[in-house]
Design an enzyme around this catalytic site. Structure first.
Site, PDB file in Angstrom:
ATOM      1  N   HIS A 177      14.888 -12.031 -39.679  1.00 44.32           N
ATOM      2  CA  HIS A 177      13.821 -12.304 -40.649  1.00 44.32           C
ATOM      3  C   HIS A 177      12.526 -11.579 -40.266  1.00 44.32           C
ATOM      4  O   HIS A 177      11.755 -11.167 -41.140  1.00 44.32           O
ATOM      5  CB  HIS A 177      13.552 -13.806 -40.747  1.00 44.32           C
ATOM      6  N   HIS A 183      19.857 -14.491 -35.938  1.00 44.75           N
ATOM      7  CA  HIS A 183      19.662 -14.786 -37.363  1.00 44.75           C
ATOM      8  C   HIS A 183      18.162 -14.865 -37.688  1.00 44.75           C
ATOM      9  O   HIS A 183      17.689 -14.248 -38.653  1.00 44.75           O
ATOM     10  CB  HIS A 183      20.349 -16.102 -37.712  1.00 44.75           C
ATOM     11  N   GLU A 184      17.402 -15.608 -36.901  1.00 43.80           N
ATOM     12  CA  GLU A 184      15.976 -15.760 -37.152  1.00 43.80           C
ATOM     13  C   GLU A 184      15.217 -14.465 -36.832  1.00 43.80           C
ATOM     14  O   GLU A 184      14.248 -14.114 -37.517  1.00 43.80           O
ATOM     15  CB  GLU A 184      15.404 -16.925 -36.337  1.00 43.80           C
ATOM     16  N   CYS A 208      21.627 -20.324 -44.257  1.00 42.30           N
ATOM     17  CA  CYS A 208      20.200 -20.022 -44.138  1.00 42.30           C
ATOM     18  C   CYS A 208      19.430 -20.920 -45.095  1.00 42.30           C
ATOM     19  O   CYS A 208      19.866 -21.152 -46.230  1.00 42.30           O
ATOM     20  CB  CYS A 208      19.957 -18.550 -44.473  1.00 42.30           C
TER      21      CYS A 208
END
Length: 271
Positions: free
Chosen positions: A244, A240-241, A198
């Site tokens: 966030h 993954h994004e 990341c």
């Protein structure tokens, strides 16, 4: 009860927590603190609460105030620490982030912006497009960047970009994808464990288990809704994004066994 070396006294007006009911009281009656009434000046002597002579009021009131202050000071507890030292960071919201081409700073863990709630986008147009272009520009400024979410740059909006075709040798812009207000509506039961990195954790990687495919609903830069199924490496980058946008970072998914392994390296990232 016995006579006190310093009489118990209260004289109105004093703070509510120091007030006493008014006299008179018998031998078995003792005034109660926090009664909610204004206090009379009282002396506890011979088992009876009696009015106190004016000449000694000031001295006794001062002694009571000093004792109360001492008790409050001793009762204060030190706030528990976070387990590591962390220097102060600028926590001011990013402004003017969509007025023109910009290269954002990528915030490093554990910056507060990475944990904040992120708002849905409600206005569509040139400024939203500029935000997405700036996210790509910032992502490409890192050799290994293939995905970036707005919160990583201090912009707490539900916007994320990635390019799952990017390599160290070429950008391959055909892989560029923008998601606005995305939502995962379905995912596979089958999962796979792979190492992830990341941009907010430079030089660090950790193994994460994720579904091998996801189905996503989102809107484009003009606000038009669409549904998309993502598989393989693209599905992992998206998840993954997407994390966030929910204030989640990928180390939150690391299991207990792997966490013991990565903890020493993770502590080195702490400022």
């Amino acid at each position: 009860s016995s006579t006190h070396s310093c009489p118990f006294i209260m004289e109105a007006p004093l703070p509510l927590s120091w007030t006493l009911p008014r006299a008179p009281y018998g031998p078995s009656q003792r005034p109660s603190l926090c009664s909610g009434e204004r206090g009379s000046v009282l002396l506890h002597a011979g088992g009876i609460w009696r009015p106190l002579a004016p000449a000694v009021r000031v001295a006794c009131i001062a002694r009571i105030a000093l004792a109360a202050t001492s008790r409050r000071t001793k009762s204060k507890k030190k706030r528990p620490g976070l387990g590591f030292s962390m220097k102060k960071v600028s926590d001011e919201p990013l402004t003017d982030f969509d007025s023109g081409p910009k290269l954002y700073e990528i915030l490093k863990y554990p910056h507060p912006s990475l944990r904040r709630p992120n708002e849905l986008v409600t206005e569509f147009g040139p400024r939203l497009k500029q935000l997405s272009e700036n996210l790509f520009r910032t992502m490409y400024a890192r050799d290994n960047g293939c995905g970036l979410a707005a919160p990583q740059c201090g912009v707490n909006l539900r916007v994320m970009v990635y390019n799952y075709l990017r390599t160290l040798e070429a950008i391959n812009p055909s892989g560029e994808t923008v998601f606005v207000n995305p939502q995962i509506v379905a995912s596979s039961e089958d999962k796979k464990k792979e190492a992830e990195g990341c941009l907010s954790f430079p030089g660090f990687s950790a193994p994460v288990i994720r579904p091998i495919w996801v189905e996503v609903e989102a809107v484009d830069l003009e606000g038009n809704p669409y549904t998309k199924r993502l598989e393989g490496e693209e599905a992992r980058i998206f998840q993954h994004e997407y994390d966030h946008l929910d204030g989640v970072v990928y180390i939150d998914h690391v299991n207990e066994e792997d966490r013991k392994v990565i903890t020493p390296e993770l502590k080195k990232l702490m400022p």
